[in-house]
Design an enzyme around this catalytic site. Structure first.
Site, PDB file in Angstrom:
ATOM      1  N   ASP A  95       7.914  -9.772  -8.137  1.00 23.45           N
ATOM      2  CA  ASP A  95       7.239  -9.295  -6.926  1.00 23.45           C
ATOM      3  C   ASP A  95       8.220  -8.994  -5.797  1.00 23.45           C
ATOM      4  O   ASP A  95       8.072  -7.999  -5.081  1.00 23.45           O
ATOM      5  CB  ASP A  95       6.240 -10.347  -6.428  1.00 23.45           C
ATOM      6  CG  ASP A  95       4.949 -10.354  -7.224  1.00 23.45           C
ATOM      7  OD1 ASP A  95       4.762  -9.447  -8.058  1.00 23.45           O
ATOM      8  OD2 ASP A  95       4.146 -11.275  -7.008  1.00 23.45           O
ATOM      9  N   HIS A 137       1.805 -13.821   2.819  1.00 26.36           N
ATOM     10  CA  HIS A 137       2.056 -14.723   1.690  1.00 26.36           C
ATOM     11  C   HIS A 137       3.337 -15.542   1.832  1.00 26.36           C
ATOM     12  O   HIS A 137       3.495 -16.563   1.148  1.00 26.36           O
ATOM     13  CB  HIS A 137       2.136 -13.930   0.384  1.00 26.36           C
ATOM     14  CG  HIS A 137       0.847 -13.308  -0.043  1.00 26.36           C
ATOM     15  ND1 HIS A 137      -0.317 -14.023  -0.150  1.00 26.36           N
ATOM     16  CD2 HIS A 137       0.545 -12.025  -0.394  1.00 26.36           C
ATOM     17  CE1 HIS A 137      -1.291 -13.210  -0.552  1.00 26.36           C
ATOM     18  NE2 HIS A 137      -0.790 -11.993  -0.697  1.00 26.36           N
ATOM     19  N   ASP A 173      -7.752  -9.301   4.105  1.00 26.21           N
ATOM     20  CA  ASP A 173      -7.028  -8.757   2.955  1.00 26.21           C
ATOM     21  C   ASP A 173      -7.732  -9.199   1.672  1.00 26.21           C
ATOM     22  O   ASP A 173      -8.405 -10.222   1.636  1.00 26.21           O
ATOM     23  CB  ASP A 173      -5.601  -9.320   2.997  1.00 26.21           C
ATOM     24  CG  ASP A 173      -4.627  -8.640   2.054  1.00 26.21           C
ATOM     25  OD1 ASP A 173      -4.755  -8.849   0.838  1.00 26.21           O
ATOM     26  OD2 ASP A 173      -3.721  -7.930   2.527  1.00 26.21           O
ATOM     27  N   HIS A 175      -6.340 -10.407  -0.840  1.00 24.71           N
ATOM     28  CA  HIS A 175      -5.659 -11.612  -1.312  1.00 24.71           C
ATOM     29  C   HIS A 175      -5.770 -12.725  -0.270  1.00 24.71           C
ATOM     30  O   HIS A 175      -5.751 -12.467   0.936  1.00 24.71           O
ATOM     31  CB  HIS A 175      -4.179 -11.321  -1.577  1.00 24.71           C
ATOM     32  CG  HIS A 175      -3.937 -10.247  -2.585  1.00 24.71           C
ATOM     33  ND1 HIS A 175      -3.778  -8.921  -2.225  1.00 24.71           N
ATOM     34  CD2 HIS A 175      -3.843 -10.291  -3.935  1.00 24.71           C
ATOM     35  CE1 HIS A 175      -3.590  -8.195  -3.318  1.00 24.71           C
ATOM     36  NE2 HIS A 175      -3.623  -8.996  -4.359  1.00 24.71           N
ATOM     37  N   ASP A 262      -6.379  -3.429   0.952  1.00 27.94           N
ATOM     38  CA  ASP A 262      -6.497  -3.511  -0.507  1.00 27.94           C
ATOM     39  C   ASP A 262      -7.840  -4.020  -1.001  1.00 27.94           C
ATOM     40  O   ASP A 262      -8.027  -4.223  -2.205  1.00 27.94           O
ATOM     41  CB  ASP A 262      -5.359  -4.349  -1.098  1.00 27.94           C
ATOM     42  CG  ASP A 262      -5.063  -5.601  -0.306  1.00 27.94           C
ATOM     43  OD1 ASP A 262      -5.826  -5.934   0.619  1.00 27.94           O
ATOM     44  OD2 ASP A 262      -4.040  -6.269  -0.604  1.00 27.94           O
ATOM     45  N   TYR A 306      -2.400  -0.537  -1.375  1.00 31.51           N
ATOM     46  CA  TYR A 306      -1.471   0.124  -2.286  1.00 31.51           C
ATOM     47  C   TYR A 306      -1.971   1.485  -2.764  1.00 31.51           C
ATOM     48  O   TYR A 306      -1.346   2.092  -3.617  1.00 31.51           O
ATOM     49  CB  TYR A 306      -1.143  -0.834  -3.449  1.00 31.51           C
ATOM     50  CG  TYR A 306      -0.743  -2.172  -2.883  1.00 31.51           C
ATOM     51  CD1 TYR A 306       0.509  -2.335  -2.292  1.00 31.51           C
ATOM     52  CD2 TYR A 306      -1.643  -3.234  -2.814  1.00 31.51           C
ATOM     53  CE1 TYR A 306       0.870  -3.528  -1.692  1.00 31.51           C
ATOM     54  CE2 TYR A 306      -1.300  -4.431  -2.220  1.00 31.51           C
ATOM     55  CZ  TYR A 306      -0.044  -4.569  -1.657  1.00 31.51           C
ATOM     56  OH  TYR A 306       0.299  -5.745  -1.038  1.00 31.51           O
TER      57      TYR A 306
END
Length: 395
Positions: A95, A137, A173, A175, A262, A306
């Protein structure tokens, strides 16, 4: 009725596009450039309500508000020798690729969010946006999920340093906002709220409703994991079933938000089915909540996203327009000059309008109609039961 025609400081530095992991990596900085070009093409950057400015990169003392000295040194070391064999602290993984500008570009993005927080707290502007930020993150000692320095956490830490006693962070988000939650897990001054795809189906496999804060800060982390496939009606229902009540109870002095794009149905890395139009509705709702519960103080960041051409630039341009109190009519055609720039940079055709053609609507959770067999309603109820009693609220 709240007057939402607000002044905005938009933090932007073209050098932020140097946050570039390289060809083939999903975190394509073209999405940042195309967002700013769309903001400019629609005239938002020239609007009297909008001040476009840049800030210096965050220095080491600022970065250490969240990140360890050893981690910062590791980032600098890897940036100086990206091809080196030793890349600790989550750097050099599948990543988090390494590249020569790693530290400089990451610190620059962090600096924009920290300066945005300073400007809002000091009363220079009611609202500030750094759409290049939202790198939620990154952990104190580890890179994670395309994120090197955690700029939302740094902005919050700076607000606390300046004297803020209650800061709310809302993350929409797809995530889980794990790095921000971790940074303030046991700090009762910070409420973190995250709506995201279920950890059962998506990175980082955290953000269950049972995660509600440390022993000294019970109820200051709130998580609402959404079933894969959740669309506009469910996403909006979930947001409004949890966030307004928590903000009203917590009474933040300032609101920090993360607007990863996203959640969109076209995003290649996740599994929700949200439209651009619902993302705009959430931005509008957050704007209103900032006025209702945080005296209008609002710092907004970008985040994931993305679908580089079709989604991110339009989503974050709507965010900028909303924060400026100059909303863009969804039916507006994208400017021809912007479409040409899209083709020049990507060889792709640009979207023609500032809408997906959806008309987002939802049934309010409080109006009845709870379905005990519905996975979304189960998730909403679980989140409410986990966190609301800590704030003296009935789930």
């Amino acid at each position: 009725m709240v007057d939402t025609r607000c002044a905005l400081q938009l933090f932007w530095d073209e050098a932020a596009t140097a946050y570039d992991f390289g060809p083939g990596h999903p975190m394509d900085p073209t999405r940042l450039a195309l967002t700013m070009r769309l903001v400019e093409s629609l005239g938002l950057a020239r609007d009297p309500a909008v001040t476009v400015r840049s800030a210096p990169a965050a220095g080491e003392s600022t970065l250490r508000l969240v990140h360890s000295a050893g981690y910062i040194e590791a980032v600098k070391r890897v940036a100086a020798d990206p091809a080196g064999e030793d890349a600790p602290h989550g750097l050099g993984t599948d990543d988090n690729w390494t590249f020569p500008g790693l530290h400089t570009a990451s610190a620059l993005i962090a600096g924009q969010s920290v300066a945005a927080a300073e400007a809002v707290w000091r009363g220079e502007t009611p609202h500030a946006v750094n759409f290049a930020g939202g790198l939620h993150h990154a952990m104190p000692d580890t890179a994670s999920g395309f994120c090197i320095y955690n700029d939302p956490a740094l902005a919050i830490a700076r607000l606390l340093e300046l004297g803020a006693e209650r800061v709310a962070y809302v993350d929409v988000d797809v995530h889980h906002g794990d790095g921000v939650q971790q940074a303030f897990w046991n700090d009762p001054r910070v409420l973190t709220v995250s709506l995201h795809e279920s950890p059962a189906t998506l990175f980082p496999q955290t953000g269950w409703s049972t995660e509600t804060g440390g022993p000294d800060a019970p109820g200051t982390a709130a998580n609402l994991p959404l079933p894969a496939g959740t669309g506009d009606a469910g996403w909006l229902r979930a947001f409004h079933a949890l966030v307004p009540e928590l903000l009203a109870a917590f009474r933040p002095q300032v609101l920090v938000t993360q607007h990863g794009a996203d959640t969109h149905v076209e995003d290649p890395l996740a599994h929700l089915a949200v439209s651009l139009d619902a993302q705009r509705v959430i931005a509008e709702s957050i704007h209103r909540l900032a006025h209702e519960h945080a005296d209008g103080r609002w710092i907004a960041t970008g985040g994931g996203g993305y679908a580089v051409v079709d989604v991110v630039p339009r989503a974050w341009t709507h965010l900028v327009a909303t924060a400026a109190g100059r909303p863009v009519d969804p039916a507006t055609e994208t400017p021809e000059e912007w479409r040409a720039e899209v083709y020049r940079l990507t060889r792709q055709q640009a979207p023609l309008r500032m809408t997906d053609g959806a008309t987002p609507d939802w049934k309010d959770f409080h109006d009845g109609g709870y379905d005990p067999g519905d996975r979304l309603d189960q998730a909403i109820l679980a989140a409410r039961r986990a966190v609301l009693p800590h704030h003296g609220l009935i789930p």
